[in-house]
Design a protein around this motif. Structure first.
Motif, PDB file in Angstrom:
ATOM      1  N   VAL A  67       0.828  -1.203   0.000  1.00  0.00           N
ATOM      2  CA  VAL A  67       0.000   0.000   0.000  1.00  0.00           C
ATOM      3  C   VAL A  67       0.864   1.255   0.000  1.00  0.00           C
ATOM      4  O   VAL A  67       0.632   2.198  -0.779  1.00  0.00           O
ATOM      5  CB  VAL A  67      -0.953   0.002   1.211  1.00  0.00           C
ATOM      6  CG1 VAL A  67      -1.643   1.357   1.367  1.00  0.00           C
ATOM      7  CG2 VAL A  67      -1.994  -1.102   1.071  1.00  0.00           C
ATOM      8  N   VAL A  68       1.876   1.295   0.871  1.00  0.00           N
ATOM      9  CA  VAL A  68       2.761   2.470   0.938  1.00  0.00           C
ATOM     10  C   VAL A  68       3.492   2.660  -0.379  1.00  0.00           C
ATOM     11  O   VAL A  68       3.632   3.792  -0.882  1.00  0.00           O
ATOM     12  CB  VAL A  68       3.753   2.323   2.105  1.00  0.00           C
ATOM     13  CG1 VAL A  68       4.756   3.469   2.099  1.00  0.00           C
ATOM     14  CG2 VAL A  68       3.021   2.281   3.436  1.00  0.00           C
ATOM     15  N   THR A  69       3.964   1.558  -0.960  1.00  0.00           N
ATOM     16  CA  THR A  69       4.654   1.651  -2.246  1.00  0.00           C
ATOM     17  C   THR A  69       3.724   2.168  -3.332  1.00  0.00           C
ATOM     18  O   THR A  69       4.107   3.014  -4.150  1.00  0.00           O
ATOM     19  CB  THR A  69       5.203   0.268  -2.645  1.00  0.00           C
ATOM     20  OG1 THR A  69       6.120  -0.186  -1.644  1.00  0.00           O
ATOM     21  CG2 THR A  69       5.922   0.351  -3.978  1.00  0.00           C
ATOM     22  N   ALA A  70       2.490   1.653  -3.335  1.00  0.00           N
ATOM     23  CA  ALA A  70       1.517   2.123  -4.332  1.00  0.00           C
ATOM     24  C   ALA A  70       1.238   3.612  -4.175  1.00  0.00           C
ATOM     25  O   ALA A  70       1.086   4.338  -5.167  1.00  0.00           O
ATOM     26  CB  ALA A  70       0.227   1.324  -4.200  1.00  0.00           C
ATOM     27  N   LEU A  71       1.192   4.081  -2.939  1.00  0.00           N
ATOM     28  CA  LEU A  71       0.975   5.506  -2.707  1.00  0.00           C
ATOM     29  C   LEU A  71       2.144   6.330  -3.224  1.00  0.00           C
ATOM     30  O   LEU A  71       1.960   7.407  -3.815  1.00  0.00           O
ATOM     31  CB  LEU A  71       0.762   5.769  -1.212  1.00  0.00           C
ATOM     32  CG  LEU A  71      -0.560   5.267  -0.616  1.00  0.00           C
ATOM     33  CD1 LEU A  71      -0.581   5.480   0.890  1.00  0.00           C
ATOM     34  CD2 LEU A  71      -1.742   5.960  -1.274  1.00  0.00           C
ATOM     35  N   LEU A  72       3.369   5.848  -3.007  1.00  0.00           N
ATOM     36  CA  LEU A  72       4.542   6.566  -3.491  1.00  0.00           C
ATOM     37  C   LEU A  72       4.585   6.603  -5.013  1.00  0.00           C
ATOM     38  O   LEU A  72       5.054   7.569  -5.604  1.00  0.00           O
ATOM     39  CB  LEU A  72       5.822   5.908  -2.962  1.00  0.00           C
ATOM     40  CG  LEU A  72       6.204   6.204  -1.520  1.00  0.00           C
ATOM     41  CD1 LEU A  72       7.447   5.415  -1.129  1.00  0.00           C
ATOM     42  CD2 LEU A  72       6.459   7.693  -1.318  1.00  0.00           C
TER      43      LEU A  72
ATOM     44  N   VAL B  29       1.111   8.878  -6.151  1.00  0.00           N
ATOM     45  CA  VAL B  29       0.721  10.100  -5.453  1.00  0.00           C
ATOM     46  C   VAL B  29       0.631  11.295  -6.399  1.00  0.00           C
ATOM     47  O   VAL B  29      -0.109  12.253  -6.130  1.00  0.00           O
ATOM     48  CB  VAL B  29       1.728  10.401  -4.304  1.00  0.00           C
ATOM     49  CG1 VAL B  29       3.106  10.756  -4.854  1.00  0.00           C
ATOM     50  CG2 VAL B  29       1.216  11.505  -3.404  1.00  0.00           C
TER      51      VAL B  29
ATOM     52  N   ALA C  88       3.142  16.883  -4.412  1.00  0.00           N
ATOM     53  CA  ALA C  88       2.770  15.544  -4.865  1.00  0.00           C
ATOM     54  C   ALA C  88       3.835  14.959  -5.784  1.00  0.00           C
ATOM     55  O   ALA C  88       4.209  13.795  -5.652  1.00  0.00           O
ATOM     56  CB  ALA C  88       1.420  15.580  -5.570  1.00  0.00           C
TER      57      ALA C  88
ATOM     58  N   ALA D 167       6.593  11.652  -5.140  1.00  0.00           N
ATOM     59  CA  ALA D 167       6.478  10.474  -5.999  1.00  0.00           C
ATOM     60  C   ALA D 167       7.836   9.823  -6.230  1.00  0.00           C
ATOM     61  O   ALA D 167       8.839  10.502  -6.474  1.00  0.00           O
ATOM     62  CB  ALA D 167       5.850  10.850  -7.323  1.00  0.00           C
TER      63      ALA D 167
END
Length: 251
Positions: free
Chosen positions: A182-187, A190, A204, A208
């Motif tokens: 999840v954290v990786t997907a957000l990075l 974003v 943003a 990224a």
């Protein structure tokens, strides 16, 4: 015990467990197949590119796009190899044993972190050997190749630091892996909305991962990008150490 002792213990665990070997084999096999496909396409188009006056060579058309595919593999490797580092110890009741042996929280976290990171860096090294093996016939751009390799190493270091932090906070390895995904997907995503609106700056885009990784994939290395990776790695590892330290204090 020290960081080195924990690292050696975790390294032996990686050697005896099948997960690391299976992930390494799948990654090398998949990347090797993609390399052959891209190399075959390049050879088929080489004469046409030369006739069109295209100055792009093997490095730009094969090596760099191929290495970019490894980022996708890294998104899977890091969470799966770090998920049990701390969450597995906690679930198995052995984390308290590490504390009882006199280990500091930083020694536990950093020792496990460096062990899993070195395992993945060895996979990357084996992958880099593929284009390097063709150096005498393809004349690669060593500067671009070195910059891309540096970017991938920093990406691995960052993703493993995130995975270690998630493993420190999670009560189960599966939750740690899910949190890291999840954290990786957000990075990664974003800045998608900002790019869709044509905004190239802002917080943003700065947050990224692609903003700082893609320039290295093109052979460009900047101090700002290096500092971003260092900040991400440092914050993630500090969070993991703080969480393990709190758990040691409560225990």
């Amino acid at each position: 015990m020290s960081v080195g002792a924990v690292m050696r213990c975790e390294w032996r665990r990686l050697w005896t467990r099948p997960l690391g070997w299976v992930l390494a084999a799948l990654t090398l096999a998949g990347m090797g197949w993609e390399f052959l496909l891209m190399l075959n396409q390049y050879l088929a188009l080489q004469v046409r590119l030369a006739a069109a006056g295209n100055a792009s060579g093997f490095t730009d058309l094969v090596t760099l796009p191929w290495l970019a595919l490894f980022v996708i593999a890294a998104f899977v490797l890091a969470p799966l190899l770090t998920m049990s580092a701390l969450a597995g110890e906690r679930r198995g009741g052995t984390l308290s044993l590490l504390f009882a042996s006199g280990l500091s929280p930083s020694a536990v976290v950093l020792g496990k972190y460096f062990a899993v990171l070195i395992w993945q860096l060895l996979i990357l090294l084996l992958l880099l050997a593929m284009p390097v093996a063709l150096a005498f016939t393809t004349h690669p751009d060593w500067g671009k190749l070195a910059a891309a390799a540096l970017g991938l190493m920093l990406a691995l270091a960052s993703l493993n630091a995130i995975g270690m932090a998630c493993s420190a906070f999670a009560g189960h390895p599966a939750l740690a892996a899910a949190g890291a995904f999840v954290v990786t997907a957000l990075l990664v995503g974003v800045n998608k909305l900002s790019l869709a609106d044509g905004v190239l700056g802002g917080i943003a885009n700065w947050l990224a991962l692609s903003t700082h990784l893609q320039p290295m994939g093109r052979g460009l290395v900047s101090t700002a990008d290096l500092l971003w990776f260092a900040l991400l790695i440092g914050v993630a590892l500090l969070l993991a150490i703080r969480r393990v330290g709190d758990e040691r204090t409560r225990g």
